[in-house]
Design a protein around this motif. Sequence first.
Motif, PDB file in Angstrom:
ATOM      1  N   ALA A 110     -18.831  15.962 -58.165  1.00 26.08           N
ATOM      2  CA  ALA A 110     -18.135  15.522 -56.952  1.00 26.08           C
ATOM      3  C   ALA A 110     -18.887  14.383 -56.286  1.00 26.08           C
ATOM      4  N   LEU A 111     -20.218  14.457 -56.308  1.00 30.97           N
ATOM      5  CA  LEU A 111     -21.023  13.403 -55.697  1.00 30.97           C
ATOM      6  C   LEU A 111     -20.843  12.081 -56.436  1.00 30.97           C
ATOM      7  N   VAL A 112     -20.808  12.140 -57.760  1.00 27.39           N
ATOM      8  CA  VAL A 112     -20.583  10.913 -58.538  1.00 27.39           C
ATOM      9  C   VAL A 112     -19.214  10.333 -58.224  1.00 27.39           C
ATOM     10  N   GLY A 113     -18.198  11.185 -58.219  1.00 24.15           N
ATOM     11  CA  GLY A 113     -16.841  10.705 -57.937  1.00 24.15           C
ATOM     12  C   GLY A 113     -16.700  10.160 -56.531  1.00 24.15           C
ATOM     13  N   ALA A 114     -17.292  10.849 -55.554  1.00 27.35           N
ATOM     14  CA  ALA A 114     -17.206  10.394 -54.167  1.00 27.35           C
ATOM     15  C   ALA A 114     -17.979   9.094 -53.971  1.00 27.35           C
ATOM     16  N   THR A 115     -19.097   8.947 -54.680  1.00 26.68           N
ATOM     17  CA  THR A 115     -19.879   7.710 -54.581  1.00 26.68           C
ATOM     18  C   THR A 115     -19.066   6.522 -55.074  1.00 26.68           C
ATOM     19  N   VAL A 116     -18.415   6.702 -56.215  1.00 28.03           N
ATOM     20  CA  VAL A 116     -17.574   5.625 -56.762  1.00 28.03           C
ATOM     21  C   VAL A 116     -16.426   5.318 -55.800  1.00 28.03           C
ATOM     22  N   ALA A 117     -15.795   6.361 -55.266  1.00 29.98           N
ATOM     23  CA  ALA A 117     -14.660   6.154 -54.356  1.00 29.98           C
ATOM     24  C   ALA A 117     -15.095   5.474 -53.071  1.00 29.98           C
TER      25      ALA A 117
END
Length: 364
Positions: A110-117
Motif C-alpha cells: 500500500a505504501l508503494v502504491g500510495a507513494t506512486v499515486a
Amino acid sequence: MDRMPAWADAVLVPLISILLAALVSALVILAIGENPVEALSLMIDGALMRSTGWGYTLYYTTNFIFTGLCVAVAFHARMFNIGGEGQAMIGGLGVALACLFIPWPHWTLALVGATVAAAAFGAAWAFVPAYLQARRGSHIVITTIMFNFIAAAVLNYVLVNILRPAGAMDPATASFPAATHLPTFQDMFATAGNPLFRGSPANITFFIAVLACVLVWLLIWRTRLGYEIRAFGHSESAARYAGISPVRITVLAMLISGGLAGLMAINTTMGEAERLVMNATEGAGFIGIAVALMGRSHPVGVFLAALLFGFLYQGGAELALWTNIPRELITVIQALVILFTGALDNMVRMPLERIFMAFGKGTR
C-alpha cells in the motif's frame, strides 16, 4: 575570488540569521509580558526532551522536508514554485484513491502504491503551470498560487460530493482499511517497559523523507538532468547555447517539484489521519519556501531547516497550552526567520564578506 568560504555561506550566514530572529522574537515575548527564557525552556522541553514531543517534531519535520525539497528543486531551475500547498492537497487525493479503491494485502505494498499515486497526482497538478510557463510565458508564481485555490475547491467538491460516506457530516473520506495503516514510531520503537513516542503521529514516512533528500542530492549533483537544471537556472541563454531545451527543463523540474510536494500527503493522509480530510496540509506548502531559503536549496540544509521549523511548530503548541503566549506567536517567529534568512540576507552576508576579505580568507 569568492568573498568568503563556502562553509561560511552555508552555515555561518543562516546561523547568524537565526540568532537575530531569536533575539527579536525574545523582544516580542518580553513586549507581551512573558519571560523569553522560560518560553524557550518550555519549547525545548515540549519539543525535544520527551519522546512524544520528538514524535510530533519529526512528524512536522517530515512535512517540511517534502515541501522544502519541492521548492528547492524548482529554485535550481530558477523557478519559484509556491504551489506546494495545492500540489500536496491533490497528492492527498491520489493517496486516498489508492488506499480506498485498491485492496492492498499489506501496508508495504500500500505504501508503494500510495507513494506512486501521491507523486503522480502532485506532479500532474504542477504540469499545467509548468506548461504555461514554458510555452506561453505565464509567470510561475501567479499560476501556482492560483492553482492552490483551485486545488482547495476541487478537494472540497470531491470530499463533499463524491468521497464522503453516506450519512457522514465531515468533509472527509471513510477511514482507510487496516491493511494500509502505516507503522508509527510507537509501533516501531516502543516496548512494554519503555513506551516511546506514545500518542505521537510520527511514522515510517519520516524515513521516506530522508530518502527523498538523498535522491534529490543525487539528482541535482550526480545526474545529467540535474546538471541541465542547474545550468538552466544559472543562465537560460547559456543553457540554450549548450543545446538544453528550456521547455523540457521547465516542465521536468516542475513535475519533480510537484511530485515531491505530493509525497507529503503520505505522512498526513496515510500516516496520521488514515483518511483524507480538508486542510490536512495546514500551510506546510508555504513553510517549504522558508525551509528551502534557509537550507540554501541543498537537501542537507533543507533537512536541518525542516527540523528547526518542526521544533517551532511543536514548541509553539506547548507555549499555547501552558502559557498566555498565543499560538500565533510562532507564526511571528517563523516570519522573522524568513525575514532574516531571506529578505535581510545581505544584512548578515555583507559584513561577513568584509570580515573574511579583511583577513584574507576568501577562496579562489
